[in-house]
Write a protein that holds these residues in place. Structure first.
Motif, PDB file in Angstrom:
ATOM      1  N   ALA A   1       0.820  -1.215   0.000  1.00  0.00           N
ATOM      2  CA  ALA A   1       0.000   0.000   0.000  1.00  0.00           C
ATOM      3  C   ALA A   1       0.848   1.258   0.000  1.00  0.00           C
ATOM      4  O   ALA A   1       0.504   2.259  -0.654  1.00  0.00           O
ATOM      5  CB  ALA A   1      -0.928  -0.020   1.213  1.00  0.00           C
ATOM      6  N   LEU A   2       1.967   1.247   0.723  1.00  0.00           N
ATOM      7  CA  LEU A   2       2.805   2.440   0.800  1.00  0.00           C
ATOM      8  C   LEU A   2       3.596   2.687  -0.477  1.00  0.00           C
ATOM      9  O   LEU A   2       3.802   3.843  -0.870  1.00  0.00           O
ATOM     10  CB  LEU A   2       3.779   2.319   1.983  1.00  0.00           C
ATOM     11  N   HIS A   3       4.046   1.624  -1.118  1.00  0.00           N
ATOM     12  CA  HIS A   3       4.911   1.786  -2.279  1.00  0.00           C
ATOM     13  C   HIS A   3       4.157   1.964  -3.594  1.00  0.00           C
ATOM     14  O   HIS A   3       4.725   2.492  -4.557  1.00  0.00           O
ATOM     15  CB  HIS A   3       5.869   0.592  -2.384  1.00  0.00           C
ATOM     16  N   TRP A   4       2.895   1.523  -3.662  1.00  0.00           N
ATOM     17  CA  TRP A   4       2.126   1.666  -4.902  1.00  0.00           C
ATOM     18  C   TRP A   4       0.776   2.317  -4.595  1.00  0.00           C
ATOM     19  O   TRP A   4      -0.279   1.712  -4.809  1.00  0.00           O
ATOM     20  CB  TRP A   4       1.949   0.296  -5.568  1.00  0.00           C
ATOM     21  N   PRO A   5       0.793   3.551  -4.112  1.00  0.00           N
ATOM     22  CA  PRO A   5      -0.480   4.215  -3.757  1.00  0.00           C
ATOM     23  C   PRO A   5      -1.377   4.451  -4.964  1.00  0.00           C
ATOM     24  O   PRO A   5      -2.587   4.614  -4.810  1.00  0.00           O
ATOM     25  CB  PRO A   5      -0.013   5.530  -3.130  1.00  0.00           C
ATOM     26  N   GLN A   6      -0.807   4.454  -6.158  1.00  0.00           N
ATOM     27  CA  GLN A   6      -1.627   4.624  -7.351  1.00  0.00           C
ATOM     28  C   GLN A   6      -2.447   3.374  -7.655  1.00  0.00           C
ATOM     29  O   GLN A   6      -3.451   3.433  -8.366  1.00  0.00           O
ATOM     30  CB  GLN A   6      -0.751   4.976  -8.565  1.00  0.00           C
TER      31      GLN A   6
ATOM     32  N   LEU B   1       5.077   1.123  14.350  1.00  0.00           N
ATOM     33  CA  LEU B   1       4.831   1.400  12.932  1.00  0.00           C
ATOM     34  C   LEU B   1       3.608   2.285  12.768  1.00  0.00           C
ATOM     35  O   LEU B   1       3.614   3.214  11.948  1.00  0.00           O
ATOM     36  CB  LEU B   1       4.642   0.096  12.167  1.00  0.00           C
ATOM     37  N   ALA B   2       2.550   2.021  13.538  1.00  0.00           N
ATOM     38  CA  ALA B   2       1.357   2.865  13.452  1.00  0.00           C
ATOM     39  C   ALA B   2       1.690   4.307  13.791  1.00  0.00           C
ATOM     40  O   ALA B   2       1.218   5.245  13.119  1.00  0.00           O
ATOM     41  CB  ALA B   2       0.270   2.334  14.382  1.00  0.00           C
ATOM     42  N   GLN B   3       2.504   4.521  14.805  1.00  0.00           N
ATOM     43  CA  GLN B   3       2.897   5.882  15.168  1.00  0.00           C
ATOM     44  C   GLN B   3       3.716   6.542  14.066  1.00  0.00           C
ATOM     45  O   GLN B   3       3.539   7.733  13.777  1.00  0.00           O
ATOM     46  CB  GLN B   3       3.678   5.855  16.485  1.00  0.00           C
ATOM     47  N   SER B   4       4.604   5.765  13.438  1.00  0.00           N
ATOM     48  CA  SER B   4       5.395   6.307  12.331  1.00  0.00           C
ATOM     49  C   SER B   4       4.504   6.686  11.151  1.00  0.00           C
ATOM     50  O   SER B   4       4.706   7.721  10.502  1.00  0.00           O
ATOM     51  CB  SER B   4       6.456   5.291  11.891  1.00  0.00           C
ATOM     52  N   LEU B   5       3.509   5.853  10.864  1.00  0.00           N
ATOM     53  CA  LEU B   5       2.577   6.144   9.774  1.00  0.00           C
ATOM     54  C   LEU B   5       1.769   7.400  10.069  1.00  0.00           C
ATOM     55  O   LEU B   5       1.573   8.258   9.194  1.00  0.00           O
ATOM     56  CB  LEU B   5       1.652   4.952   9.546  1.00  0.00           C
ATOM     57  N   GLN B   6       1.299   7.518  11.286  1.00  0.00           N
ATOM     58  CA  GLN B   6       0.534   8.702  11.669  1.00  0.00           C
ATOM     59  C   GLN B   6       1.392   9.954  11.594  1.00  0.00           C
ATOM     60  O   GLN B   6       0.934  11.013  11.135  1.00  0.00           O
ATOM     61  CB  GLN B   6      -0.027   8.515  13.078  1.00  0.00           C
ATOM     62  N   ALA B   7       2.653   9.845  12.007  1.00  0.00           N
ATOM     63  CA  ALA B   7       3.549  10.997  11.973  1.00  0.00           C
ATOM     64  C   ALA B   7       3.824  11.457  10.550  1.00  0.00           C
ATOM     65  O   ALA B   7       4.070  12.652  10.315  1.00  0.00           O
ATOM     66  CB  ALA B   7       4.863  10.655  12.671  1.00  0.00           C
ATOM     67  N   ARG B   8       3.753  10.525   9.593  1.00  0.00           N
ATOM     68  CA  ARG B   8       3.973  10.877   8.179  1.00  0.00           C
ATOM     69  C   ARG B   8       2.687  11.300   7.489  1.00  0.00           C
ATOM     70  O   ARG B   8       2.671  11.528   6.280  1.00  0.00           O
ATOM     71  CB  ARG B   8       4.595   9.697   7.442  1.00  0.00           C
ATOM     72  N   GLY B   9       1.577  11.383   8.246  1.00  0.00           N
ATOM     73  CA  GLY B   9       0.342  11.903   7.682  1.00  0.00           C
ATOM     74  C   GLY B   9      -0.613  10.876   7.131  1.00  0.00           C
ATOM     75  O   GLY B   9      -1.640  11.248   6.537  1.00  0.00           O
ATOM     76  N   HIS B  10      -0.323   9.588   7.304  1.00  0.00           N
ATOM     77  CA  HIS B  10      -1.248   8.555   6.834  1.00  0.00           C
ATOM     78  C   HIS B  10      -2.415   8.426   7.822  1.00  0.00           C
ATOM     79  O   HIS B  10      -2.278   8.706   9.013  1.00  0.00           O
ATOM     80  CB  HIS B  10      -0.538   7.217   6.696  1.00  0.00           C
ATOM     81  N   ILE B  11      -3.557   8.001   7.325  1.00  0.00           N
ATOM     82  CA  ILE B  11      -4.738   7.784   8.170  1.00  0.00           C
ATOM     83  C   ILE B  11      -4.641   6.363   8.695  1.00  0.00           C
ATOM     84  O   ILE B  11      -5.049   5.403   8.043  1.00  0.00           O
ATOM     85  CB  ILE B  11      -6.029   7.998   7.365  1.00  0.00           C
TER      86      ILE B  11
ATOM     87  N   ALA C   1      12.713   7.951   7.987  1.00  0.00           N
ATOM     88  CA  ALA C   1      13.696   8.682   7.186  1.00  0.00           C
ATOM     89  C   ALA C   1      13.070   9.429   6.019  1.00  0.00           C
ATOM     90  O   ALA C   1      13.777  10.104   5.260  1.00  0.00           O
ATOM     91  CB  ALA C   1      14.761   7.703   6.675  1.00  0.00           C
ATOM     92  N   GLY C   2      11.741   9.318   5.870  1.00  0.00           N
ATOM     93  CA  GLY C   2      11.073  10.014   4.769  1.00  0.00           C
ATOM     94  C   GLY C   2      11.379   9.446   3.403  1.00  0.00           C
ATOM     95  O   GLY C   2      11.324  10.164   2.399  1.00  0.00           O
ATOM     96  N   LEU C   3      11.663   8.150   3.339  1.00  0.00           N
ATOM     97  CA  LEU C   3      12.059   7.522   2.071  1.00  0.00           C
ATOM     98  C   LEU C   3      10.908   6.861   1.332  1.00  0.00           C
ATOM     99  O   LEU C   3      11.126   6.246   0.296  1.00  0.00           O
ATOM    100  CB  LEU C   3      13.151   6.482   2.339  1.00  0.00           C
ATOM    101  N   LEU C   4       9.676   6.956   1.864  1.00  0.00           N
ATOM    102  CA  LEU C   4       8.519   6.344   1.219  1.00  0.00           C
ATOM    103  C   LEU C   4       7.630   7.414   0.607  1.00  0.00           C
ATOM    104  O   LEU C   4       7.725   8.605   0.957  1.00  0.00           O
ATOM    105  CB  LEU C   4       7.745   5.509   2.234  1.00  0.00           C
ATOM    106  N   PRO C   5       6.733   7.020  -0.324  1.00  0.00           N
ATOM    107  CA  PRO C   5       5.851   7.999  -0.960  1.00  0.00           C
ATOM    108  C   PRO C   5       5.051   8.795   0.063  1.00  0.00           C
ATOM    109  O   PRO C   5       4.896   8.389   1.214  1.00  0.00           O
ATOM    110  CB  PRO C   5       4.936   7.128  -1.832  1.00  0.00           C
ATOM    111  N   PRO C   6       4.518   9.941  -0.329  1.00  0.00           N
ATOM    112  CA  PRO C   6       3.829  10.839   0.602  1.00  0.00           C
ATOM    113  C   PRO C   6       2.563  10.213   1.190  1.00  0.00           C
ATOM    114  O   PRO C   6       2.105   9.161   0.764  1.00  0.00           O
ATOM    115  CB  PRO C   6       3.497  12.061  -0.251  1.00  0.00           C
ATOM    116  N   ALA C   7       2.002  10.935   2.169  1.00  0.00           N
ATOM    117  CA  ALA C   7       0.864  10.440   2.938  1.00  0.00           C
ATOM    118  C   ALA C   7      -0.386  10.284   2.086  1.00  0.00           C
ATOM    119  O   ALA C   7      -0.456  10.752   0.958  1.00  0.00           O
ATOM    120  CB  ALA C   7       0.588  11.387   4.098  1.00  0.00           C
TER     121      ALA C   7
END
Length: 416
Positions: free
Chosen positions: A304-309, A370-380, A341-347
């Motif tokens: 899901a993170l690497h192919w959001p399209q 991991l959930a906290q990291s996802l939330q910090a990067r703006g993911h729902i 590290a901000g190396l994955l596609p945007p939120a």
């Protein structure tokens, strides 16, 4: 469940091990369950009938048991049943919460296959070999046995729930062999489309991809009746009409490789599988969800993170977010480090991470981190713990509760 007095009478009966005694055990079903005298707790006695007959005094051999998320991991300590001398009876008693849900299996071994000395690496290798050659489900359990992705037989223990038969499927179940040029292998896939509720017109549907699909794709009579549950939830208007694609994980080796953050697997799914499903069922654009358990949970979040399209979100249960090093602790959690590290596609992804109360502490901590990291990067991202452990029976119950949150019938576009 029987009374504690009746349980003691069975266990101390002077004719235990006779055909008449075993007939009583078979009628009751194993394990034997009785109140413990402590509120919310049960006595649970596992009983195994030695197919070789009565065990002579002094004969070597053992019967091991693993109750998922209850007995110690075999690398730490082995849990063995005790023999009643002069009989074909082996037994082991424990205490469990009165609402316990989980799987277990037995591993009988002869004198020529006893475990090695207390060296963790050797014992782990020995245990894996035993699982491949000798793990068995409980033949006296009244629930139908089932298998994990490796094909290992399991028995279910659902305290407080009588055995039930899954309802016949009412939707369309199609299956085929997926020959993948990109992956160089061939496996089974199943596509299931539950019927729409009465009076609701059909149309393009969201697609839910279920990893380890061979566990979930069983039809009528399944012990993990996910497809029948999808019928029930869809008919009740709790779950939006959707299409479900179950992908076989093929083998333990293929599963370990493909679900370990491997781009080629998701390239093949997008290029080879999604067009085939779209020929069978009109799909709603931008509505493809990924669902996985353990290593599959890691793969679902990774995809899901690497192919959001291609994928709009994921549901991960007890994800193996320690990957790639099971012994490395938090520092080995590659996916979380990539996020930090901000190396994955945007939120923008919608993610549900579930973990069991009885999962290992490091797995619960890794899921929360991991959930906290996802939330910090703006993911729902929603994080929750369910009642259960690292086990398919528990994941089934949590999945039935979690899917309507991804696909609520009242909201054509899922939100949290």
């Amino acid at each position: 469940m029987i009374s504690s007095t009746a349980l003691d009478a069975l266990l101390t009966h002077p004719e235990r091990g006779t055909p008449a005694w075993w007939a009583q055990i078979q009628a009751e079903g194993t394990p034997l369950v009785a109140p413990s005298g402590v509120p919310g707790e049960c006595r649970v006695v596992f009983v195994w009938r030695d197919p070789r007959g009565a065990r002579p005094e002094g004969e070597a051999g053992q019967v091991f048991i693993e109750v998922c998320s209850h007995t110690p991991h075999p690398r730490d300590a082995l849990t063995a049943l005790q023999p009643w001398p002069g009989t074909d009876v082996w037994y082991w008693e424990t205490r469990l919460p009165a609402n316990w849900c989980g799987s277990y299996f037995l591993v009988p071994v002869g004198a020529d296959a006893l475990p090695p000395p207390q060296v963790p690496a050797q014992r782990r290798a020995w245990w894996r070999a035993r699982l491949e050659r000798g793990a068995v489900a409980d033949p006296l359990n009244l629930w139908q046995s089932y298998a994990n992705p490796a094909g290992q037989p399991l028995s279910g223990l659902r305290l407080g729930q009588p055995p039930q038969q899954a309802a016949p499927l009412r939707g369309a179940l199609r299956s085929w062999r997926w020959l993948s040029p990109l992956l160089g292998n061939r496996r089974r896939v199943w596509c299931y489309t539950p019927p729409c509720p009465t009076g609701v017109p059909d149309g393009p549907r969201p697609l839910v991809i279920l990893l380890d699909g061979q566990v979930w794709a069983a039809g009528e009579g399944a012990s993990l009746p996910l497809l029948a549950d999808l019928d029930r939830l869809s008919a009740a208007g709790v779950l939006a009409p959707a299409c479900y694609l179950c992908i076989d994980s093929l083998s333990p080796g293929a599963r370990s490789h493909e679900m370990g953050c491997t781009p080629a697997f998701w390239d093949a799914v997008r290029a080879e599988l999604l067009p085939r499903v779209a020929q069978l069922q009109a799909l709603r654009p931008g509505q493809v969800w990924l669902v996985g358990q353990s290593l599959g949970g890691l793969a679902a979040i990774y995809g899901a993170l690497h192919w959001p399209q291609a994928f709009c979100g994921a549901l991960a249960q007890s994800g193996a977010f320690w990957w790639p090093d099971v012994e490395g602790g938090p520092t080995s959690a590659w996916l979380a480090r990539q996020l930090d590290a901000g190396l994955l596609p945007p939120a923008g992804q919608r993610l549900l991470i579930q973990v069991g109360h009885h999962d290992q502490p490091d797995m619960r901590a890794g899921s929360r981190r991991l959930a906290q990291s996802l939330q910090a990067r703006g993911h729902i991202c929603t994080f929750e713990e369910f009642s259960g452990g690292h086990d398919w029976l528990c994941w089934h119950q949590a999945l039935v509760a979690g899917l309507p949150r991804l696909l609520p019938a009242a909201h054509p576009i899922p939100t949290f």
